[in-house]
Design a protein around this motif. Sequence first.
Motif, PDB file in Angstrom:
ATOM      1  N   VAL A  76      32.805  62.525  56.321  1.00  0.00           N
ATOM      2  CA  VAL A  76      32.394  62.384  57.722  1.00  0.00           C
ATOM      3  C   VAL A  76      31.668  61.056  57.931  1.00  0.00           C
ATOM      4  O   VAL A  76      31.894  60.358  58.921  1.00  0.00           O
ATOM      5  CB  VAL A  76      31.492  63.565  58.145  1.00  0.00           C
ATOM      6  CG1 VAL A  76      30.873  63.309  59.520  1.00  0.00           C
ATOM      7  CG2 VAL A  76      32.279  64.864  58.157  1.00  0.00           C
ATOM      8  N   ALA A 107      30.143  65.616  62.323  1.00  0.00           N
ATOM      9  CA  ALA A 107      29.292  66.291  61.339  1.00  0.00           C
ATOM     10  C   ALA A 107      28.986  67.736  61.715  1.00  0.00           C
ATOM     11  O   ALA A 107      28.494  68.496  60.873  1.00  0.00           O
ATOM     12  CB  ALA A 107      27.986  65.525  61.163  1.00  0.00           C
ATOM     13  N   THR A 108      29.270  68.117  62.947  1.00  0.00           N
ATOM     14  CA  THR A 108      28.983  69.496  63.382  1.00  0.00           C
ATOM     15  C   THR A 108      30.286  70.278  63.521  1.00  0.00           C
ATOM     16  O   THR A 108      30.822  70.751  62.536  1.00  0.00           O
ATOM     17  CB  THR A 108      28.181  69.485  64.695  1.00  0.00           C
ATOM     18  OG1 THR A 108      28.861  68.664  65.666  1.00  0.00           O
ATOM     19  CG2 THR A 108      26.778  68.907  64.466  1.00  0.00           C
ATOM     20  N   TYR A 163      30.724  65.748  53.700  1.00  0.00           N
ATOM     21  CA  TYR A 163      29.854  64.900  54.514  1.00  0.00           C
ATOM     22  C   TYR A 163      29.950  63.416  54.168  1.00  0.00           C
ATOM     23  O   TYR A 163      29.833  62.566  55.061  1.00  0.00           O
ATOM     24  CB  TYR A 163      28.417  65.414  54.453  1.00  0.00           C
ATOM     25  CG  TYR A 163      28.279  66.705  55.231  1.00  0.00           C
ATOM     26  CD1 TYR A 163      28.313  66.694  56.622  1.00  0.00           C
ATOM     27  CD2 TYR A 163      28.168  67.925  54.579  1.00  0.00           C
ATOM     28  CE1 TYR A 163      28.222  67.874  57.357  1.00  0.00           C
ATOM     29  CE2 TYR A 163      28.075  69.111  55.299  1.00  0.00           C
ATOM     30  CZ  TYR A 163      28.109  69.074  56.686  1.00  0.00           C
ATOM     31  OH  TYR A 163      28.035  70.235  57.405  1.00  0.00           O
ATOM     32  N   THR A 212      33.646  69.562  61.370  1.00  0.00           N
ATOM     33  CA  THR A 212      33.887  70.045  60.001  1.00  0.00           C
ATOM     34  C   THR A 212      34.876  71.205  59.990  1.00  0.00           C
ATOM     35  O   THR A 212      35.578  71.416  58.990  1.00  0.00           O
ATOM     36  CB  THR A 212      32.571  70.482  59.343  1.00  0.00           C
ATOM     37  OG1 THR A 212      31.945  71.503  60.140  1.00  0.00           O
ATOM     38  CG2 THR A 212      31.610  69.304  59.216  1.00  0.00           C
TER      39      THR A 212
END
Length: 387
Positions: free
Chosen positions: A215, A56-57, A212, A60
């Motif tokens: 993710v 998620a960080t 997201y 991406t």
Amino acid sequence: MVSILFAIGLLVAIFVGFNIGGSSTGVAFGPAVGSDTLSKEWAAVLMSAFALLGGATIGTEVIDTMGGRIVPSGQFTLIASVTILFFVGLALLVSNLFGVPASTSMTAVGAIAGLGVATGTIDWTVMGRIVSWWLVAPITAFWLSAVVGRYLYPHLEVRIAFESKGPGTTRRERVGQFLVVAIGCYMAFSAGASNVANAVAPLVGSGELGLYPGVALAGGAISIGAFTIARRTLDTVGNDLTELPILAALIVETVSATIIGLLSWAGIPASLAVSATMCVVGLGWGRATRTTSLADAAGAAVTGAAAGGGGGTVTVDALTTDRDEAAWSPPGEREVQPIGQEDPESVTSAADLFDPAATGRVVMLWILTPSISAVSSFLVFQYVLAY
């Protein structure tokens, strides 16, 4: 038809994430579970959390690269996305069935490149940058680990204990227990950052799946793998700690996770497995060369001759030292011998740790994996799907 294709794409994405969770959990937390510092359940919980955080960080950036920078995102029709995911899933299946260390990242990039060549839309600048780092990363992994093995490994070995012998845990043992869990979390973060894109980048690029939500889907699949099939890989890695010492495993994890984490931050999809493999080779070679000069050590690397005498084949357990049990003393009571004065009998020979032929096979595999994927993808998109 569209909904069926999308459902198939989701299933393949889940399959990819599931296998990533199964294999990466063992690599990340095998040392912690094997040393009885962490339970399998907690290993799965930590893997799930930190892999999702990594995806998620900085993960991406990798999704953006694979989903719209190598080829424009407009090329990722639903059928193209499912086809690319099929190549990734096939690589995982071959890896699981035959024990071939196929890289999902390289396979995915190869498949995307095949699409780009077939459509004439590939960005060769981006692709060249990725391939350049594929060459630089394993070389860097080898030499960083070699330096650690030659100059730092013995000092770390005598200062940190990774296994407790009872309830009266010493400060050295507490430090070791903290490190073994912390580095496992770091490895899980890096694995999520580099691998989440392999599961969902094509679907995100096609616009069928949001960034997201994608993710989250990959993170959930990784979590399922961590709680199920990872139990077996945790057993395997934990039981094999007599072959790869905990300290060596943690050094391999730290170096490889750092390299892949930095590449993920830069949006470069790269193979964690390849970097980790070269870390093992580099660390072992560096350990063996403590008995000799740098010139002789370099000669051994090129020719395969043993720097410390002897011969053999590459084995993971070559990182362990061959000690006379009667003369062995606890790590905290040993003294580190200067380089060049270390007893050759206490360190396995360089030929047991570094075999150019075996290293060549690893190099060949990471060249063949994306190449076969790219050629196969090109043929499919050029002649079967008629792009």
